[in-house]
Design an enzyme around this catalytic site. Structure first.
Site, mmCIF file in Angstrom:
data_model
loop_
_atom_site.group_PDB
_atom_site.id
_atom_site.type_symbol
_atom_site.label_atom_id
_atom_site.label_comp_id
_atom_site.label_asym_id
_atom_site.label_seq_id
_atom_site.Cartn_x
_atom_site.Cartn_y
_atom_site.Cartn_z
ATOM 1 N N LYS A 193 0.841 -1.200 0.000
ATOM 2 C CA LYS A 193 0.000 0.000 0.000
ATOM 3 C C LYS A 193 0.881 1.257 0.000
ATOM 4 O O LYS A 193 2.099 1.155 0.115
ATOM 5 C CB LYS A 193 -0.937 -0.018 1.197
ATOM 6 C CG LYS A 193 -1.460 -1.399 1.592
ATOM 7 C CD LYS A 193 -2.344 -2.071 0.548
ATOM 8 C CE LYS A 193 -2.787 -3.419 1.102
ATOM 9 N NZ LYS A 193 -3.601 -4.241 0.318
HETATM 10 C C1 LIG Z 1 -4.239 -5.490 1.408
HETATM 11 C C2 LIG Z 1 -5.686 -5.674 1.493
HETATM 12 C C3 LIG Z 1 -6.307 -6.173 2.655
HETATM 13 C C4 LIG Z 1 -5.531 -6.729 3.819
HETATM 14 O O1 LIG Z 1 -4.716 -5.808 4.448
HETATM 15 P P1 LIG Z 1 -3.682 -6.307 5.576
HETATM 16 O O2 LIG Z 1 -3.253 -5.037 6.237
HETATM 17 O O3 LIG Z 1 -2.570 -6.990 4.856
HETATM 18 O O4 LIG Z 1 -4.408 -7.219 6.491
HETATM 19 C C5 LIG Z 1 -7.683 -6.204 2.698
HETATM 20 N N1 LIG Z 1 -8.433 -5.807 1.662
HETATM 21 C C6 LIG Z 1 -7.876 -5.348 0.521
HETATM 22 C C7 LIG Z 1 -8.749 -4.888 -0.583
HETATM 23 C C8 LIG Z 1 -6.489 -5.283 0.394
HETATM 24 O O5 LIG Z 1 -5.950 -4.853 -0.747
#
Ligand SMILES: *Cc1c(COP(=O)(O)O)cnc(C)c1O
Length: 386
Positions: A193
């Protein structure tokens, strides 16, 4: 900037760290307080200000955030939650953790997102919540979706894992995702992210009751925090009021998050420029580009194009890899995974499956140059030629 293991390959994504993050970690270590404490409190405050939400609560991941968001809304066994299959598995998993059943609906192929119409058709008397996803950073049609949630009296959680810094236009003007339109928005700080703490997550809400519940659920259901007990001049004895979890963020992570958040405006600007270069270089080619509705501004967490029909995704990915360029296939579909084969499918999901099979996520990260983007575009076009 510390170097990643050497490779001449262009990666799909790369976190951006500098001396500020290193210094922030060192300072936390020196204080001797490393778990959820003053840095987490400061990060929550700065995050809330950034997105324009009255409350923000930090947790260990977005998956944890989604789980306790559902619990805070009272979602449990026997309930249905409408969501996208076309999402990272964590979206569906969080619904399963709560004991509820995910009801998968299809997506709009131009934004990879759920739409109000598709959601409305899936509502039953057991629908307790909508879990919409701002997929790859592209905002959902929140005006329509929040309107339906309100009208039908059901909860709305935004999976904003990818959407920090993305914006939607309302009557009040442009607003960042996380000033939640629904009840709760959940963010991720995974390295894929825009802002990363290694792992980490954040919940935002306007509802003080929900915020209170998040704080208990992330900390074993404890009536007070470690920090408050530590600082108290009187002996403080806690109680455990519900069965909670250990979903805490550490102060080490929060200190990194604060430094990352300060970089975010520059990162957003750079990514928007990079996405613009992709657009410009792909114009008038058979490659289908993601569309930004006029009421949405993506943070371009990922730039996912669609390959023309008949072109093999795997062979394009292989020829790019041979040319030293990493890519990823389109976002997965939970309903196609072994863990979800027993989930009843009420609706066909052709657009979700097509998005997975024909989608191609291209490199996009701070520092990626226009020249590199141009070489990616050339390689994609070459690989698409019959
Ligand atoms: C990355 C992601 C998650 C999970 O996030 P984490 O912090 O790794 O648990 C959930 N939903 C979407 C759409 C994602 O891209």
């Amino acid at each position: 900037m510390a170097e990643l293991p050497p490779t001449s390959r262009i990666p799909v994504a790369r976190p951006f760290f500098g001396p500020e993050e290193e210094l922030a970690v060192a300072e936390v270590l020196r204080t001797g307080w490393v778990t959820q404490g003053p840095q987490v409190i400061a990060f929550e405050k700065e995050f809330a200000e950034f997105v324009g939400s009255p409350y923000a609560c930090a947790v260990s991941s977005c998956t944890a955030a989604l789980h306790i968001a559902l619990l805070a809304l009272g979602v449990g066994q026997g309930d249905e939650v409408i969501t996208a299959s076309h999402s990272f598995i964590a979206t569906a998993n969080a619904i399963r953790y709560s004991g509820a059943t995910p009801v998968f609906v299809d997506i709009d192929p131009s934004t990879f997102n759920l739409t109000g119409l598709l959601i409305e058709a899936a509502i039953t008397s057991r629908t307790r919540a909508i879990l919409c996803v701002h997929q790859l950073g592209m905002p959902c049609d929140l005006e329509a979706i929040a309107g339906i949630a309100r009208k039908r009296g059901i909860g709305l959680i935004e999976d904003a894992a990818c959407a920090i810094g993305s914006e939607v236009r309302s009557r009040r003007g442009w607003e960042r995702i996380g000033r939640p339109w629904g009840d709760i928005a959940c963010f991720s700080f995974h390295p894929r992210k825009l802002v990363t703490t290694g792992d980490g997550g954040m919940l935002t809400t306007r509802n003080p009751e929900f915020d209170h519940r998040f704080r208990a659920l992330r900390q074993h259901g404890m009536s007070t925090s470690d920090l408050k007990r530590h600082e108290s001049a009187k002996v403080a004895v806690e109680t455990y009021d519900t069965v909670g979890y250990n979903y805490r963020m550490t102060d080490i992570q929060a200190a990194v998050g604060r430094a990352q958040l300060r970089r975010l405006p520059a990162i957003l600007e750079e990514r928007r420029a990079q996405a613009g270069w992709y657009r410009e270089l792909f114009v008038e080619t058979p490659v289908i580009l993601p569309t930004e509705p006029e009421w949405a501004r993506s943070n371009w967490q990922s730039f996912c194009v669609r390959l023309p029909e008949g072109v093999s995704q795997v062979s394009v990915m292989q020829s790019l890899l041979d040319a030293g360029i990493s890519t990823r296939r389109g976002v997965m579909c939970a309903h196609r995974e072994p863990a979800y084969l027993d989930t009843e499918l009420r609706f066909p999901l052709p657009e979700s499956e097509r998005a997975q099979d024909q989608g191609l996520i291209l490199p996009l990260f701070p520092g990626l140059t226009r020249r590199q983007i141009s070489s990616v575009v050339d390689a994609v076009l070459k690989a698409c030629r019959p």
